[in-house]
Design a protein around this motif. Structure first.
Motif, mmCIF file in Angstrom:
data_model
loop_
_atom_site.group_PDB
_atom_site.id
_atom_site.type_symbol
_atom_site.label_atom_id
_atom_site.label_comp_id
_atom_site.label_asym_id
_atom_site.label_seq_id
_atom_site.Cartn_x
_atom_site.Cartn_y
_atom_site.Cartn_z
ATOM 1 N N PRO A 11 9.535 -2.500 0.675
ATOM 2 C CA PRO A 11 9.464 -1.668 1.892
ATOM 3 C C PRO A 11 9.101 -2.513 3.115
ATOM 4 O O PRO A 11 8.341 -3.486 2.995
ATOM 5 N N ARG B 153 7.008 -3.160 6.102
ATOM 6 C CA ARG B 153 5.678 -2.690 6.520
ATOM 7 C C ARG B 153 5.413 -3.133 7.953
ATOM 8 O O ARG B 153 5.535 -4.312 8.276
ATOM 9 N N TYR C 152 2.894 -2.946 11.513
ATOM 10 C CA TYR C 152 1.486 -2.823 11.917
ATOM 11 C C TYR C 152 1.403 -2.479 13.390
ATOM 12 O O TYR C 152 2.072 -3.101 14.222
ATOM 13 N N ARG D 298 6.469 3.882 13.156
ATOM 14 C CA ARG D 298 6.823 4.226 11.766
ATOM 15 C C ARG D 298 8.340 4.183 11.562
ATOM 16 O O ARG D 298 8.829 3.770 10.499
ATOM 17 N N ASP E 28 9.187 1.185 6.884
ATOM 18 C CA ASP E 28 9.033 2.208 5.841
ATOM 19 C C ASP E 28 7.580 2.651 5.721
ATOM 20 O O ASP E 28 7.293 3.745 5.264
ATOM 21 N N GLN E 29 6.662 1.752 6.033
ATOM 22 C CA GLN E 29 5.235 2.068 5.924
ATOM 23 C C GLN E 29 4.508 1.585 7.168
ATOM 24 O O GLN E 29 4.761 0.465 7.618
ATOM 25 N N VAL F 25 0.976 0.661 8.945
ATOM 26 C CA VAL F 25 -0.439 0.315 8.811
ATOM 27 C C VAL F 25 -1.010 0.258 10.234
ATOM 28 O O VAL F 25 -0.419 -0.379 11.105
ATOM 29 N N TRP G 4 2.428 10.211 10.569
ATOM 30 C CA TRP G 4 3.280 9.031 10.388
ATOM 31 C C TRP G 4 2.488 7.815 9.922
ATOM 32 O O TRP G 4 3.049 6.731 9.774
ATOM 33 N N ASP H 260 0.392 5.551 7.303
ATOM 34 C CA ASP H 260 0.236 5.378 5.855
ATOM 35 C C ASP H 260 -1.094 4.739 5.477
ATOM 36 O O ASP H 260 -1.687 5.090 4.476
ATOM 37 N N GLU H 261 -1.545 3.759 6.254
ATOM 38 C CA GLU H 261 -2.818 3.077 5.946
ATOM 39 C C GLU H 261 -3.541 2.777 7.246
ATOM 40 O O GLU H 261 -2.894 2.576 8.281
ATOM 41 N N TYR I 273 -1.921 -7.839 3.836
ATOM 42 C CA TYR I 273 -1.327 -6.506 4.060
ATOM 43 C C TYR I 273 0.204 -6.494 3.997
ATOM 44 O O TYR I 273 0.813 -5.451 4.183
#
Ligand code: CTP
Length: 397
Positions: free
Chosen positions: A56, A58, A60, A80, A84-85, A87, A119, A121-122, A143
């Motif tokens: 995915p 990712r 930030y 987002r 896909d993810q 942070v 939206w 994820d982390e 990360y």
């Protein structure tokens, strides 16, 4: 007759075109994006498998997210969409103080607000204000971040350098469009005007409130120029923006719909908590947001601070919310069904009142209780630190 030379040129052109198309398809395939229709039909299954299996992307995004507003939510939504993810790094109180003055909301409240955005994820607490060499390494290694994202406004450090210079140099920086017309500074300005309007109506001594809200955030106030500013914003979202913020799904046939209504002005950690609790009571959370006139009539001419549309976007961005009624009536009536999906619905049955004390009169609560099941929830004093009195003591939803 086609000459030998023309044949060679033709073959070269054909070869080049094939190479370009092939490279583009390979690129799409590698990025895991949908293939053009004809090819997609043939390669559908392996394509889908590949998309599921690939690593995915990712991304930030960091920020202060002080007095979280729909501009921040829109930034997170756009970030987002670039991966896909998502942070999110929430900058520490100390770093904000060092770089732009004290925040209004402390880190733990800013964390609650960011975590509540659908939206996200982390979340990484205590993020640095600028992307340093060490932190960038941590992002890439620990990360597994592919890109670092920020709005298209310049983010300059006190020494005049760019906070994202290292990420840009590393070729791992992407930009999103900043949302016009809203900022934490602007909201503090509106709050100051709200205090001033209120003090005109009652002889409340507002100098202490001015001190609380100043925090170096509002040059307008310090200049004495705030009197010329206007508190009322004419922000109107387009249908596209509302769709972008919506889940786009109604309740299923057997789902238990929970209804909660309120002003949701200056959306804060207390609102998030009450929405979380409300959502746990059923399967689908419908939130009624009262219009500006209703709020002014109930709370005083100086309220609300955020207009109906701004309040609606903040509520819609919350992960616990499934749908909103923009401009819900103060009183829930029997004929208020949910878009005809629940024709027999006695709205009061699953209604949760977050209003207490001065928010809803005892008579209103008693009447609602007579009509059905009403749970009265309290925000347990989780409002904005500075807006606590308004948000929780009044029990405002
Ligand atoms: N952002 C945005 N639109 C806004 C406000 C912020 O897109 N109206 C973006 C910023 O560009 C940044 C992220 O939201 O990528 C977090 O912003 P933040 O660090 O909280 O600070 P500011 O940009 O100063 O936001 P504000 O002025 O509202 O405090």
């Amino acid at each position: 007759m086609v000459s030998e030379q023309e044949k060679i040129v033709g073959s070269c052109l054909f070869g080049a075109a094939t190479a370009v198309i092939g490279a583009s398809l390979l690129h799409l395939y590698w990025k895991g994006e949908p293939l053009p229709l004809g090819l997609g039909l043939g390669l559908g299954l392996p394509w889908r498998r590949f998309r599921q299996q690939r690593k995915p992307v990712r991304v930030y995004m960091d920020g202060c997210f002080d007095m979280m507003h729909y501009g921040h939510c829109n930034a997170l939504r756009q970030a987002r969409a670039l991966g896909d993810q998502l942070v999110v790094g929430v900058v520490s109180d100390e770093e904000i103080i060092a770089n732009k003055g004290p925040p209004v909301t402390p880190l733990h409240e800013r964390m609650i607000m960011v975590k509540a955005v659908k939206w996200v994820d982390e979340v990484i607490p205590d993020a640095p204000y600028a992307i340093t060499e060490d932190f960038m390494k941590r992002l890439f290694v620990e990360y597994q971040i592919d890109y670092i994202i920020h709005g298209d406004d310049p983010c300059v450090l006190p020494d005049g350098t760019d906070a994202y210079a290292l990420a840009k140099k590393a070729g791992r920086y992407k930009q999103i469009k900043r949302t016009e017309g809203v900022s934490s500074t602007d909201i503090v300005g509106r709050m100051l005007l709200c205090v001033r309007e209120r003090s005109i109506n009652d002889s409340h001594n507002h100098s202490s409130l001015q001190r609380q809200f100043s925090h170096g955030h509002s040059p307008k106030f310090e200049d004495g120029g705030y009197a010329a500013a206007t508190r009322v914003t004419h922000f109107l979202p387009t249908s596209r923006r509302i769709v972008q913020f919506s889940n786009g799904k109604g309740p299923g046939p057997d789902q238990r719909i929970i209804y909660i209504d309120g002003a949701f002005d200056l959306f804060h950690a207390g609102h998030v908590e009450i929405l979380r609790v409300a959502r746990e009571l059923g399967d689908f959370l419908l939130v009624g947001i009262h219009n500006d006139q209703t709020i002014s009539a109930k709370r005083g001419a100086h309220r609300p601070i955020m207009n109906l549309h701004e309040r609606s976007l903040s509520v819609l961005a919350c992960r616990y919310v499934d749908e909103v009624i923009i401009g819900a009536p103060w009183e829930v009536s029997k004929d208020m069904s949910h878009e005809g999906t629940v024709p027999e619905w006695d709205a009061a049955r699953f209604r949760i009142s977050s209003r207490q004390g001065r928010g809803a009169t005892r008579k209103e609560v008693r009447n609602s209780q007579k009509r059905g099941k009403v749970a009265t929830l309290s925000t347990k004093g989780q409002g904005h630190k500075k807006g606590k009195k308004d948000a929780s003591e009044k029990g405002e939803g």
